[in-house]
Design a protein around this motif. Sequence first.
Motif, PDB file in Angstrom:
ATOM      1  N   ARG A  34      29.087  21.263  47.629  1.00 47.56           N
ATOM      2  CA  ARG A  34      30.043  21.443  48.775  1.00 47.56           C
ATOM      3  C   ARG A  34      31.447  21.128  48.455  1.00 47.56           C
ATOM      4  N   GLY A  35      32.233  21.965  49.237  1.00 46.33           N
ATOM      5  CA  GLY A  35      33.486  21.567  49.247  1.00 46.33           C
ATOM      6  C   GLY A  35      34.193  21.326  50.525  1.00 46.33           C
ATOM      7  N   GLY A  36      35.668  21.566  50.532  1.00 47.10           N
ATOM      8  CA  GLY A  36      36.328  21.639  51.752  1.00 47.10           C
ATOM      9  C   GLY A  36      36.174  22.494  52.679  1.00 47.10           C
ATOM     10  N   MET A  37      35.805  23.851  52.242  1.00 48.26           N
ATOM     11  CA  MET A  37      35.761  24.476  53.221  1.00 48.26           C
ATOM     12  C   MET A  37      34.397  25.195  53.491  1.00 48.26           C
ATOM     13  N   ALA A  38      33.326  24.802  52.484  1.00 51.20           N
ATOM     14  CA  ALA A  38      32.047  25.557  52.771  1.00 51.20           C
ATOM     15  C   ALA A  38      31.007  24.806  51.925  1.00 51.20           C
ATOM     16  N   VAL A  39      29.705  25.175  51.952  1.00 52.45           N
ATOM     17  CA  VAL A  39      28.845  24.642  51.410  1.00 52.45           C
ATOM     18  C   VAL A  39      27.996  25.798  50.560  1.00 52.45           C
ATOM     19  N   VAL A  40      27.684  25.510  49.419  1.00 48.95           N
ATOM     20  CA  VAL A  40      26.963  26.670  48.652  1.00 48.95           C
ATOM     21  C   VAL A  40      25.250  26.379  48.500  1.00 48.95           C
ATOM     22  N   HIS A  41      24.555  27.359  48.520  1.00 46.14           N
ATOM     23  CA  HIS A  41      23.241  27.179  48.548  1.00 46.14           C
ATOM     24  C   HIS A  41      22.723  28.371  47.322  1.00 46.14           C
ATOM     25  N   ARG A  42      21.572  28.019  46.718  1.00 45.97           N
ATOM     26  CA  ARG A  42      20.958  29.116  46.209  1.00 45.97           C
ATOM     27  C   ARG A  42      20.101  29.673  47.172  1.00 45.97           C
ATOM     28  N   ALA A  43      20.025  30.946  47.053  1.00 44.41           N
ATOM     29  CA  ALA A  43      19.212  31.934  48.115  1.00 44.41           C
ATOM     30  C   ALA A  43      18.412  33.119  47.418  1.00 44.41           C
ATOM     31  N   THR A  44      17.711  33.489  48.207  1.00 48.17           N
ATOM     32  CA  THR A  44      16.954  34.817  47.563  1.00 48.17           C
ATOM     33  C   THR A  44      17.040  35.640  48.590  1.00 48.17           C
ATOM     34  N   ASP A  45      17.818  36.977  47.907  1.00 48.56           N
ATOM     35  CA  ASP A  45      17.943  38.264  48.862  1.00 48.56           C
ATOM     36  C   ASP A  45      16.484  38.890  48.994  1.00 48.56           C
ATOM     37  N   VAL A  46      15.934  38.823  50.128  1.00 50.17           N
ATOM     38  CA  VAL A  46      14.540  39.306  50.188  1.00 50.17           C
ATOM     39  C   VAL A  46      14.391  40.729  50.225  1.00 50.17           C
ATOM     40  N   ARG A  47      15.538  41.480  50.460  1.00 48.45           N
ATOM     41  CA  ARG A  47      15.779  42.977  50.528  1.00 48.45           C
ATOM     42  C   ARG A  47      15.697  43.294  49.063  1.00 48.45           C
ATOM     43  N   LEU A  48      16.464  42.779  48.185  1.00 44.46           N
ATOM     44  CA  LEU A  48      16.454  43.273  46.859  1.00 44.46           C
ATOM     45  C   LEU A  48      15.562  42.496  45.903  1.00 44.46           C
ATOM     46  N   ASP A  49      15.114  41.508  46.495  1.00 37.83           N
ATOM     47  CA  ASP A  49      14.123  40.427  45.484  1.00 37.83           C
ATOM     48  C   ASP A  49      14.951  39.906  44.192  1.00 37.83           C
ATOM     49  N   ARG A  50      16.266  39.484  44.724  1.00 46.19           N
ATOM     50  CA  ARG A  50      17.170  38.837  43.514  1.00 46.19           C
ATOM     51  C   ARG A  50      17.627  37.287  44.139  1.00 46.19           C
ATOM     52  N   THR A  51      18.063  36.546  42.886  1.00 47.72           N
ATOM     53  CA  THR A  51      18.645  35.207  43.329  1.00 47.72           C
ATOM     54  C   THR A  51      20.205  35.190  43.514  1.00 47.72           C
ATOM     55  N   VAL A  52      20.669  34.728  44.645  1.00 53.77           N
ATOM     56  CA  VAL A  52      21.796  34.858  44.743  1.00 53.77           C
ATOM     57  C   VAL A  52      22.763  33.483  45.128  1.00 53.77           C
ATOM     58  N   ALA A  53      23.867  33.295  45.088  1.00 55.45           N
ATOM     59  CA  ALA A  53      24.323  32.113  45.973  1.00 55.45           C
ATOM     60  C   ALA A  53      25.141  32.470  47.166  1.00 55.45           C
ATOM     61  N   ILE A  54      24.616  31.864  48.250  1.00 54.71           N
ATOM     62  CA  ILE A  54      25.416  32.020  49.563  1.00 54.71           C
ATOM     63  C   ILE A  54      26.055  30.918  49.641  1.00 54.71           C
ATOM     64  N   LYS A  55      27.626  31.125  50.438  1.00 58.82           N
ATOM     65  CA  LYS A  55      28.479  30.416  50.422  1.00 58.82           C
ATOM     66  C   LYS A  55      28.532  30.342  52.127  1.00 58.82           C
ATOM     67  N   VAL A  56      28.607  29.143  52.657  1.00 55.92           N
ATOM     68  CA  VAL A  56      28.582  29.249  54.204  1.00 55.92           C
ATOM     69  C   VAL A  56      29.773  28.289  54.631  1.00 55.92           C
ATOM     70  N   MET A  57      30.482  28.790  55.458  1.00 54.22           N
ATOM     71  CA  MET A  57      31.601  27.814  55.983  1.00 54.22           C
ATOM     72  C   MET A  57      31.144  26.707  56.584  1.00 54.22           C
ATOM     73  N   HIS A  58      31.825  25.600  56.637  1.00 56.60           N
ATOM     74  CA  HIS A  58      31.522  24.467  57.284  1.00 56.60           C
ATOM     75  C   HIS A  58      31.702  24.623  58.766  1.00 56.60           C
ATOM     76  N   ALA A  59      30.690  24.235  59.523  1.00 55.41           N
ATOM     77  CA  ALA A  59      30.487  24.458  60.934  1.00 55.41           C
ATOM     78  C   ALA A  59      31.697  23.882  61.771  1.00 55.41           C
ATOM     79  N   SER A  60      32.241  22.944  61.103  1.00 56.47           N
ATOM     80  CA  SER A  60      33.422  22.453  61.945  1.00 56.47           C
ATOM     81  C   SER A  60      34.670  23.376  61.778  1.00 56.47           C
ATOM     82  N   LEU A  61      34.557  24.330  61.068  1.00 57.15           N
ATOM     83  CA  LEU A  61      35.814  25.415  60.943  1.00 57.15           C
ATOM     84  C   LEU A  61      35.158  26.733  61.346  1.00 57.15           C
TER      85      LEU A  61
END
Length: 691
Positions: A34-61
């Motif tokens: 987690r950083g100043g702008m966003a939080v990063v999670h490990r995720a699964t792209d169910v369409r391509l069946d691959r592991t990715v990292a998804i970076k989501v902006m903080h809700a406050s921004l």
Amino acid sequence: MGDGGTRTRGPVDASALEGRLVDGRYLVGPRIARGGMAVVHRATDVRLDRTVAIKVMHASLGDDPEFVARFVREARSAARLSHPHVVAVHDQGQADGLVYLVMEHLPGRTLRDVVRDEAPLPPRRALALLEPVLSALSAAHRAGIVHRDVKPENVLIGDDGAVKVADFGLAKAVSTETQHTATSGVLIGTVSYLAPELLTEGTSDTHADVYAAGIVLHELLTGVKPHRGDTPIQVAWHHVHTDVPAPSALAPGLPPYVDALVARACVRDVGQRPADAGVLLRHAHRVSQALADGDVDDPELVADLRPAASPGPVGAVPTSAGPVTAESDSGTWLFGGPAGAAGAGGADGPGEPWPPDDAEVDEPPVALPRPQAHTQVWDRRVPPGPTSDGPAGPSAPRRRGRGPWVVLAAVLALVLLAGGAYWFLDARWTPVPAVLGESQDAAVSTLADAGLRADVRQDYSEEVPPGEVMGVDPAAGGRVLGDGPVALTVSRGPERYDVPRVRGGSEDRAQDAVLAANLEVGERVERYDDDVEAGTVLGTTPRAGTSLPPGEEVSIIVSLGPQPVDVDDLVGTDAEDAEDRYTDAGLEVDVTEEYSDDVDAGDVVSQSPGPGELLPGETLSLVVSLGPETVVIPDGIVGSGVDEARELLEDLGLEVVEDDDDSVGLGFVVGVDPGEGERVDRGDEVTITVF
């Protein structure tokens, strides 16, 4: 927001994403960082069946258009980069109240972990880690992108050892008309790695990334940051006013040219700093080669790298009535400015403490205001005091007849104030005419006609023809104080380098020549050549003299020497065919003959050497069968004695049989079968008739 329960704005709390299916495609897993702008999670792209990292902006921004726009620019900037040392960006979107970015997932650790666990590092190891970073930044700089937040936390090291630069979230495509980095006047970066000109002038270009990379190298070599202080402002002051100390002061034994490389990358004078990461990468290659050669010192290399003496403080750490915020391990510090200023806090209060319990970062970003050319802060807290005319007190009675003079004086004061304001705010400023797209001479002439001076610099461009102005700072319509300079960036045309001629040399020298030409060494191609000894370079792909963009790969073709000849098992085969085949293949074929009772005449009885490989020009020896050996029944057998005839025939290798059925006992040979003069095989039976 976050684990601390701080109140957030926006419809979704990004810290509660685990288990959600974002945009119908990305199944969110555990949080990575987690950083100043966003939080990063490990995720699964169910369409391509691959592991990715998804970076989501903080809700406050999420409801701040400025931050959303910056976040979207991250995807567009990073997606333009296709490089083995840049974390790939796969997707970007907005759904269900979330603004997200999908990136390549790289299991492993960060360069910060390496610094913490292993530093100080040997210089060869430090440069081996830094060179992929510089290669990635070089690709970004060629694409017109400045990272703006180079630090160990943003360098990922995969489990397979791959080094990749991540988080172009603060990156911005450099416009051809401006090199200012900040949005709404706020500089964004991490204070320990901020270049001096960012703090004093508010400008950021490729030089700033070079400075940050130099700080990272210093940290790898020593294990500590070169500038430290109790507050971010103290650290910023050191960046502006003090040179980065030589790494050897903390890690004795480093060669002087390693100190010189750090000094060149971190010199406060931008004019002496490498223009971009590609130039610094070439310097790093030279230092790596000197280290590989075991050079304790290289005065020539030191002289090339070491910058001139620093001119002193680049400027003063900016101060103004605007916001100066930074986040520290103990929470958020606010150094003045209105609530809601860009940085850690929003309009509703300060942001979350930094770092959070599970953060994987070493220090937070710092937001400092862009320096103002003229800043005046009025202190309204001090009430009027006594004047020079006497102590404050009850007003003295007014004297009659002063009213008109007071009015006149007030009007005159207003006129003078208006005139002064006009001069201060407008008259002394010169507007910049439009010269973008003009030739250099025409642009310089246009600026001169407007009373302005041109500060011309050149840079490469894939799109703008050579000699044409492709950047103006300030841009058309902007204003310059007096006859101050206007920076013109003139196109040099596409950046191209010729593939060097390396045929006939060693592979090491060929690699050095390719790197010196600002190109990258590609794959090694091996090829047999009858005329060139093994290990000698035959050429390159593309061919020598071909013009290529910087960083393009050049494959080096290396001779394996003459191609070996595969020799089969030839025993029992036709000797004439074997001789013709291997003579044509370049072998010397030596043929001898011998009788053989087992091998047909004309076939190979034996070979030397046996089956295997021979180089052209070597000798293959073949023994060829003459078939069984033959002899001739000699004359004089008939009429000779039995013993004499037997001895004579047996000496020829024949088997003698006596026919004495009609013998009268005289012991003379009266007949021989086969007859005298006939040819028979050695070992055949010969019958003699005895009288």
